[in-house]
Design a protein around this motif. Structure first.
Motif, PDB file in Angstrom:
ATOM      1  N   GLY A  97      -2.034  -2.668   8.249  1.00 23.02           N
ATOM      2  CA  GLY A  97      -1.405  -1.366   8.488  1.00 23.02           C
ATOM      3  C   GLY A  97      -2.308  -0.449   9.288  1.00 23.02           C
ATOM      4  O   GLY A  97      -1.864   0.241  10.206  1.00 23.02           O
ATOM      5  N   GLY A 125      -4.913  -6.712   1.608  1.00 20.83           N
ATOM      6  CA  GLY A 125      -4.336  -7.539   2.667  1.00 20.83           C
ATOM      7  C   GLY A 125      -3.194  -6.847   3.380  1.00 20.83           C
ATOM      8  O   GLY A 125      -2.879  -7.174   4.526  1.00 20.83           O
ATOM      9  N   PHE A 126      -2.569  -5.892   2.758  1.00 15.83           N
ATOM     10  CA  PHE A 126      -1.492  -5.115   3.359  1.00 15.83           C
ATOM     11  C   PHE A 126      -2.048  -3.880   4.080  1.00 15.83           C
ATOM     12  O   PHE A 126      -1.598  -3.529   5.173  1.00 15.83           O
ATOM     13  CB  PHE A 126      -0.493  -4.699   2.270  1.00 15.83           C
ATOM     14  CG  PHE A 126       0.676  -3.914   2.764  1.00 15.83           C
ATOM     15  CD1 PHE A 126       1.696  -4.522   3.478  1.00 15.83           C
ATOM     16  CD2 PHE A 126       0.761  -2.551   2.527  1.00 15.83           C
ATOM     17  CE1 PHE A 126       2.785  -3.787   3.952  1.00 15.83           C
ATOM     18  CE2 PHE A 126       1.841  -1.814   2.983  1.00 15.83           C
ATOM     19  CZ  PHE A 126       2.851  -2.433   3.702  1.00 15.83           C
ATOM     20  N   VAL A 127      -3.037  -3.227   3.465  1.00 15.06           N
ATOM     21  CA  VAL A 127      -3.599  -1.998   4.034  1.00 15.06           C
ATOM     22  C   VAL A 127      -4.328  -2.282   5.350  1.00 15.06           C
ATOM     23  O   VAL A 127      -4.182  -1.540   6.324  1.00 15.06           O
ATOM     24  CB  VAL A 127      -4.541  -1.302   3.022  1.00 15.06           C
ATOM     25  CG1 VAL A 127      -5.269  -0.127   3.659  1.00 15.06           C
ATOM     26  CG2 VAL A 127      -3.750  -0.832   1.804  1.00 15.06           C
ATOM     27  N   ILE A 141      -3.323  -8.772  -2.457  1.00  8.32           N
ATOM     28  CA  ILE A 141      -2.260  -8.435  -1.515  1.00  8.32           C
ATOM     29  C   ILE A 141      -2.378  -6.985  -1.055  1.00  8.32           C
ATOM     30  O   ILE A 141      -2.009  -6.647   0.077  1.00  8.32           O
ATOM     31  CB  ILE A 141      -0.854  -8.712  -2.122  1.00  8.32           C
ATOM     32  CG1 ILE A 141       0.230  -8.633  -1.050  1.00  8.32           C
ATOM     33  CG2 ILE A 141      -0.518  -7.731  -3.215  1.00  8.32           C
ATOM     34  CD1 ILE A 141       0.363  -9.875  -0.262  1.00  8.32           C
ATOM     35  N   ILE A 142      -2.927  -6.124  -1.929  1.00 14.07           N
ATOM     36  CA  ILE A 142      -3.043  -4.699  -1.586  1.00 14.07           C
ATOM     37  C   ILE A 142      -3.978  -4.496  -0.392  1.00 14.07           C
ATOM     38  O   ILE A 142      -3.556  -3.932   0.626  1.00 14.07           O
ATOM     39  CB  ILE A 142      -3.467  -3.862  -2.812  1.00 14.07           C
ATOM     40  CG1 ILE A 142      -2.387  -3.951  -3.903  1.00 14.07           C
ATOM     41  CG2 ILE A 142      -3.727  -2.404  -2.416  1.00 14.07           C
ATOM     42  CD1 ILE A 142      -2.804  -3.373  -5.243  1.00 14.07           C
TER      43      ILE A 142
END
Length: 174
Positions: free
Chosen positions: A151, A146-148, A143-144
């Motif tokens: 962004g 996948g979030f960065v 998820i990390i």
């Protein structure tokens, strides 16, 4: 008035003849490292008439530089208009070429890295750690990155970067 590309060697000679050197990088980049005698005037602050009326004449020479030459090359017409009626010159290769030619720069390693470099380091570390943790510990860590990733895409599309805003208020950047 013309706009010419000049080498770091030519700029070195011109600087000894009192040509005005203007570094168009961000002020934080300039604080960390710059050519002796170069003034910091970020590109977004350069507007026609930004110099006091009559401060530049046709006999004056202004040399613009950035980190690699990309910003100055893409803004040549804007830079030329900002110093009219003076002669505008663009230093080929920017500060990187100046250093590669062996000319001295003023370095203040106490200054923090430019915020965008901090963003790149932080984003890269988050993606690397999230990917390794996802492979070794639990797929939930994916998820990390996948979030960065989204962004960074959002920052590139809109010009607004939440991570940069966050890092800019950190104690080491004050």
């Amino acid at each position: 008035m013309s706009s010419d590309i000049v080498t770091p060697a030519e700029v070195h000679v011109l600087s000894e003849r009192h040509a005005m050197l203007i570094d168009i990088r961000g002020h934080d980049e300039w604080l960390r490292e710059h050519i002796y005698g170069a003034r910091s005037l970020p590109l977004e602050q350069l507007q026609p008439g930004c110099f006091s009326e009559g401060s530049l004449s046709e006999s004056d020479t202004v040399v613009f530089l950035c980190q690699s030459g990309m910003r100055t090359n893409s803004a040549t017409a804007h830079l030329r208009n900002a110093v009219h009626p003076a002669k505008a010159l663009i230093m080929q290769g920017g500060l990187n070429a100046w250093k590669a030619a062996g000319y001295p720069v003023q370095v203040d390693s106490r200054q923090p890295l430019p915020v965008m470099r901090q963003v790149q380091i932080t984003a890269g570390a988050l993606v690397l750690c999230g990917t390794v943790a996802g492979a070794v510990l639990s797929p939930a860590f994916y998820i990390i990155p996948g979030f960065v990733g989204p962004g960074l895409m959002f920052a590139g599309i809109t010009g607004w970067c939440g991570m940069a805003k966050f890092l800019a208020v950190m104690p080491w950047n004050r």
